[in-house]
Design a protein around this motif. Structure first.
Motif, PDB file in Angstrom:
ATOM      1  N   ASP A  10       0.752  -1.340   0.141  1.00 49.54           N
ATOM      2  CA  ASP A  10      -0.101   0.011  -0.016  1.00 49.54           C
ATOM      3  C   ASP A  10       0.838   1.441   0.084  1.00 49.54           C
ATOM      4  O   ASP A  10       0.543   2.148  -0.851  1.00 49.54           O
ATOM      5  CB  ASP A  10      -0.875   0.158   1.147  1.00 49.54           C
ATOM      6  CG  ASP A  10      -1.975  -1.097   1.095  1.00 49.54           C
ATOM      7  OD1 ASP A  10      -2.363  -1.662  -0.158  1.00 49.54           O
ATOM      8  OD2 ASP A  10      -2.568  -1.543   2.085  1.00 49.54           O
ATOM      9  N   CYS A  11       1.920   1.446   0.957  1.00 50.77           N
ATOM     10  CA  CYS A  11       2.369   2.547   0.851  1.00 50.77           C
ATOM     11  C   CYS A  11       4.071   2.475   0.518  1.00 50.77           C
ATOM     12  O   CYS A  11       4.725   3.440   0.472  1.00 50.77           O
ATOM     13  CB  CYS A  11       2.527   3.066   2.402  1.00 50.77           C
ATOM     14  SG  CYS A  11       3.379   2.276   3.807  1.00 50.77           S
ATOM     15  N   VAL A  39      15.928   6.100  -0.440  1.00 50.17           N
ATOM     16  CA  VAL A  39      15.601   6.723   0.842  1.00 50.17           C
ATOM     17  C   VAL A  39      15.290   8.373   0.556  1.00 50.17           C
ATOM     18  O   VAL A  39      16.209   8.768  -0.046  1.00 50.17           O
ATOM     19  CB  VAL A  39      17.065   6.650   1.770  1.00 50.17           C
ATOM     20  CG1 VAL A  39      16.828   7.493   2.884  1.00 50.17           C
ATOM     21  CG2 VAL A  39      17.357   5.368   1.843  1.00 50.17           C
ATOM     22  N   ILE A  40      14.087   8.520   1.123  1.00 43.40           N
ATOM     23  CA  ILE A  40      13.652   9.809   0.840  1.00 43.40           C
ATOM     24  C   ILE A  40      13.784  10.846   2.248  1.00 43.40           C
ATOM     25  O   ILE A  40      13.268  10.188   3.352  1.00 43.40           O
ATOM     26  CB  ILE A  40      12.212   9.908   0.262  1.00 43.40           C
ATOM     27  CG1 ILE A  40      12.071   9.109  -1.201  1.00 43.40           C
ATOM     28  CG2 ILE A  40      11.633  11.270   0.275  1.00 43.40           C
ATOM     29  CD1 ILE A  40      10.565   9.111  -1.646  1.00 43.40           C
ATOM     30  N   THR A  41      14.641  11.989   2.177  1.00 39.26           N
ATOM     31  CA  THR A  41      14.885  12.397   3.222  1.00 39.26           C
ATOM     32  C   THR A  41      13.975  13.849   3.479  1.00 39.26           C
ATOM     33  O   THR A  41      13.767  14.136   4.326  1.00 39.26           O
ATOM     34  CB  THR A  41      16.232  12.901   3.395  1.00 39.26           C
ATOM     35  OG1 THR A  41      16.661  13.655   2.329  1.00 39.26           O
ATOM     36  CG2 THR A  41      17.216  11.445   3.555  1.00 39.26           C
ATOM     37  N   HIS A  42      13.879  14.313   2.298  1.00 38.22           N
ATOM     38  CA  HIS A  42      13.078  15.565   2.132  1.00 38.22           C
ATOM     39  C   HIS A  42      12.207  15.534   1.099  1.00 38.22           C
ATOM     40  O   HIS A  42      12.345  15.941   0.112  1.00 38.22           O
ATOM     41  CB  HIS A  42      14.029  16.926   1.780  1.00 38.22           C
ATOM     42  CG  HIS A  42      15.008  17.077   2.848  1.00 38.22           C
ATOM     43  ND1 HIS A  42      16.446  16.428   3.011  1.00 38.22           N
ATOM     44  CD2 HIS A  42      15.213  17.901   4.145  1.00 38.22           C
ATOM     45  CE1 HIS A  42      16.945  16.981   3.934  1.00 38.22           C
ATOM     46  NE2 HIS A  42      16.162  17.680   4.728  1.00 38.22           N
ATOM     47  N   LYS A  51       6.566  11.975  -7.673  1.00 40.74           N
ATOM     48  CA  LYS A  51       6.127  10.900  -8.442  1.00 40.74           C
ATOM     49  C   LYS A  51       5.339   9.579  -7.565  1.00 40.74           C
ATOM     50  O   LYS A  51       4.526   8.947  -7.989  1.00 40.74           O
ATOM     51  CB  LYS A  51       6.932  10.345  -9.435  1.00 40.74           C
ATOM     52  CG  LYS A  51       7.550  11.399 -10.324  1.00 40.74           C
ATOM     53  CD  LYS A  51       8.408  10.781 -11.308  1.00 40.74           C
ATOM     54  CE  LYS A  51       8.913  11.884 -12.158  1.00 40.74           C
ATOM     55  NZ  LYS A  51       7.812  12.426 -13.173  1.00 40.74           N
ATOM     56  N   MET A  52       6.160   9.187  -6.546  1.00 42.09           N
ATOM     57  CA  MET A  52       5.513   8.012  -5.769  1.00 42.09           C
ATOM     58  C   MET A  52       4.250   8.740  -4.730  1.00 42.09           C
ATOM     59  O   MET A  52       3.888   7.764  -4.042  1.00 42.09           O
ATOM     60  CB  MET A  52       6.769   7.631  -4.786  1.00 42.09           C
ATOM     61  CG  MET A  52       7.749   7.080  -5.683  1.00 42.09           C
ATOM     62  SD  MET A  52       9.230   6.256  -4.569  1.00 42.09           S
ATOM     63  CE  MET A  52       8.262   4.979  -3.812  1.00 42.09           C
ATOM     64  N   ALA A  61      10.366   1.080  -1.315  1.00 39.34           N
ATOM     65  CA  ALA A  61      10.573   0.166  -2.588  1.00 39.34           C
ATOM     66  C   ALA A  61      10.117   0.897  -3.706  1.00 39.34           C
ATOM     67  O   ALA A  61       8.901   1.452  -3.782  1.00 39.34           O
ATOM     68  CB  ALA A  61       9.934  -1.009  -2.426  1.00 39.34           C
ATOM     69  N   LEU A  62      10.876   0.732  -4.784  1.00 40.27           N
ATOM     70  CA  LEU A  62      10.354   1.463  -6.309  1.00 40.27           C
ATOM     71  C   LEU A  62       9.189   0.629  -6.758  1.00 40.27           C
ATOM     72  O   LEU A  62       8.346   1.280  -7.398  1.00 40.27           O
ATOM     73  CB  LEU A  62      11.562   1.928  -7.065  1.00 40.27           C
ATOM     74  CG  LEU A  62      12.474   2.797  -6.565  1.00 40.27           C
ATOM     75  CD1 LEU A  62      13.552   2.894  -7.655  1.00 40.27           C
ATOM     76  CD2 LEU A  62      11.920   4.275  -6.338  1.00 40.27           C
TER      77      LEU A  62
END
Length: 65
Positions: A10-11, A39-42, A51-52, A61-62
């Motif tokens: 889901d996420c 890894v998304i920090t900002h 986009k995600m 996970a992409l």
């Protein structure tokens, strides 16, 4: 990255293999079948996060199958 970590359908968050429920969205739809790692920090400054549709920092996970 340990290949035995799970991804939430889901996420798309990456979670530890002993989790039975996603601690971020409470989904029980977890899988070992995922590819790509980011890894998304900002998230407010990230094109990938946009986009995600990600609004929280974390490991994602992409592609989740």
């Amino acid at each position: 990255m340990a290949s035995n970590r799970l991804a939430c359908h889901d996420c798309h968050r990456i979670v530890e293999p002993d989790e039975e429920m996603c601690p971020y969205c409470s989904s029980t739809s977890l899988t070992e079948d995922w590819a790509g790692y980011v890894v998304i920090t900002h998230p407010e400054e990230s094109e990938i996060a946009e986009k995600m549709e990600v609004s929280e920092p974390g490991e994602y996970a992409l592609k989740v199958r």
